[in-house]
Design an enzyme around this catalytic site. Sequence first.
Site, mmCIF file in Angstrom:
data_model
loop_
_atom_site.group_PDB
_atom_site.id
_atom_site.type_symbol
_atom_site.label_atom_id
_atom_site.label_comp_id
_atom_site.label_asym_id
_atom_site.label_seq_id
_atom_site.Cartn_x
_atom_site.Cartn_y
_atom_site.Cartn_z
ATOM 1 N N CYS A 168 -2.918 -7.310 0.964
ATOM 2 C CA CYS A 168 -1.662 -7.291 1.712
ATOM 3 C C CYS A 168 -1.297 -8.739 2.017
ATOM 4 C CB CYS A 168 -1.834 -6.498 3.007
ATOM 5 S SG CYS A 168 -0.511 -6.772 4.196
ATOM 6 N N GLY A 173 -3.535 26.984 3.632
ATOM 7 C CA GLY A 173 -2.671 26.742 2.478
ATOM 8 C C GLY A 173 -1.565 27.757 2.296
ATOM 9 N N CYS A 224 1.074 -3.970 3.449
ATOM 10 C CA CYS A 224 0.610 -2.658 3.904
ATOM 11 C C CYS A 224 1.796 -1.754 4.208
ATOM 12 C CB CYS A 224 -0.197 -2.778 5.198
ATOM 13 S SG CYS A 224 -1.807 -3.493 4.982
ATOM 14 N N CYS A 229 -1.557 -9.259 6.175
ATOM 15 C CA CYS A 229 -2.822 -9.206 6.911
ATOM 16 C C CYS A 229 -4.044 -9.441 6.026
ATOM 17 C CB CYS A 229 -2.956 -7.868 7.629
ATOM 18 S SG CYS A 229 -3.279 -6.500 6.518
ATOM 19 N N CYS A 266 -1.716 -2.627 9.594
ATOM 20 C CA CYS A 266 -1.497 -4.034 9.253
ATOM 21 C C CYS A 266 -1.622 -4.898 10.529
ATOM 22 C CB CYS A 266 -0.112 -4.193 8.643
ATOM 23 S SG CYS A 266 0.100 -5.686 7.669
#
Lengths: 289, 276
Positions: free
Chosen positions: A246, A30, A270, A249, A276
Amino acid sequence: MSVTYNFGFMDEHAKKEVRRSILKAISIPGYQVPYSSREMPMGRGFGTGGLQITLSLIGADETLKVIDQGSDDSVNAVNLRQFVELTCPGVNTTTHLNEATLIQSRHRIPEVPLTPNQTLVLQVPYPDPLVVVEPSEDKRKVMHGEADYARLLVKLYEDIVKFDEITISHRYPTRINGHYVIDPSPIPRWDVPKLHNSPALILFGAGREKKIYAVPPHTKAEPLAFDDVPFRVESFNDAQGNRRPCERCGATDSFLDEYINEDGSKRYQCSDSDYCDTVLAETKEAANA
Amino acid sequence: MRKILEVRNLSKIYGKGCPRCIESTGPEADTNMCPHCGSVVAIHDVSFDLHEGEILGLMGESGSGKSTVVKNLYFDQTPTSGSARFIEEDAKHEMFNLNAAQQRRLRNQRFGMVYQNPHLGLNFGISSGGNIAERLLMSDVSHYGEIRERAKELLSRTEVLLSRMDESPAAFSGGMQQRVQIAKALATNPPLLYLDEVTTGLDLSVQARILDLILEIQQERNTAMIVVTHDLGVIRLLTGRALVMKYGRVIESGLTDQILEDPQHAYTQRLVASAL
């Protein structure tokens, strides 16, 4: 006149310096490691930070996938992929996540969980989450050192007061390994939980701001929140409370993009194009079988 | 009464300083700027004790160093020399030997500061409630409901309208801003509060109500306070003991009544005579 570039465009010393910064970033999860961001043959802000990490790590045995907002086919992704193909002869590129060993991405983490053999490189426009509350970099460094993030939480408090919920949609401040809070680049909230205990190494490169930081594998990543107002991801429910699928799909477990049709109606699809395609192929296969 | 603060030989010099700084400044020399090196001796050799629930006054003309004392004790500045010991029931802290994180902890959790100018003590970019939340979050309260309740409680205690707690302090009058600042300072229930010219610039009726509020808080919570002011009325009303400062030195100290009724030093005599 023909000009030949070094493998990976950057000279070996530059790559070494980037790799050294990456090692330091992994050692201090970090922490934003400063590095000497090089000039790339594209404007800063077009993913030069991510590109320098990719070029420093890539070898002839790597398979690279480049994603721009989930898509392999958008301008930024195509250009970066072609640039790597041009300057790293022998490197394979792919659009399929399961074939890739190195993934450079802008603003998304793939839907399918990453594996320990993969490394994700994210392009970062603003590396410091404290920049919204403290303009002086000197003071921000002290704040990071002392883990003094109260003022970020004050922003969350103000959000809840005004809107009854935390309204940060992307760049959600996330605490890594219990100390440093990072800006996880403009990934949506949907992707933030994927940082937590990720089996893959996740690297962040900010070219313009000259910083590299990392979420090493199997490291804690906790989005900032209150005890009684927990972090939550985007909801894709419609007015009736049903999860929108979606429209291409049919997947109901992915991050959806909203498109406006010419007649003004909305459609949802998507954001991760590879995912997808994969789901679509699987449904077709199941239908044929 | 338990002692909570022990200040010894506190000095603050702005500039590089020279060996003759001390002897050539002060009330006798009638300046606080060293004629040899140009350094400013803001305070020199200030010592005092403060006990639980006690209000100590620091008085003197502007430039006498009274605010510098408080700024050093609140870690806004670092003293040139001297020591200060903050004594809690179970711990003693040599304040100027602590590292930055320890100093920040004392500052956020054990001390409160109310500045003359609300811009120094409040963040005008966020709401009044947010200002109080900031201090609570700094002392590791991470429950939104609890923060909200505590902010409401404090603001109603300092008589700020709760219907306006989500507005920026910029929308408030000077007196209201000062109340928000006091509420913020009190958020962590600190045993020690610094008040730097809190009523200066407010009109008289508002002044009176703020002073009442400060006295009530001191009665309720047994908070020790250091009050910096040039206003003898404030000193008389609030403080039990007082230090009189001139050119960075303490020239007289003792019970407030005594100082105001029977001043010993020529400067204090002039000060008291001119005010009454």
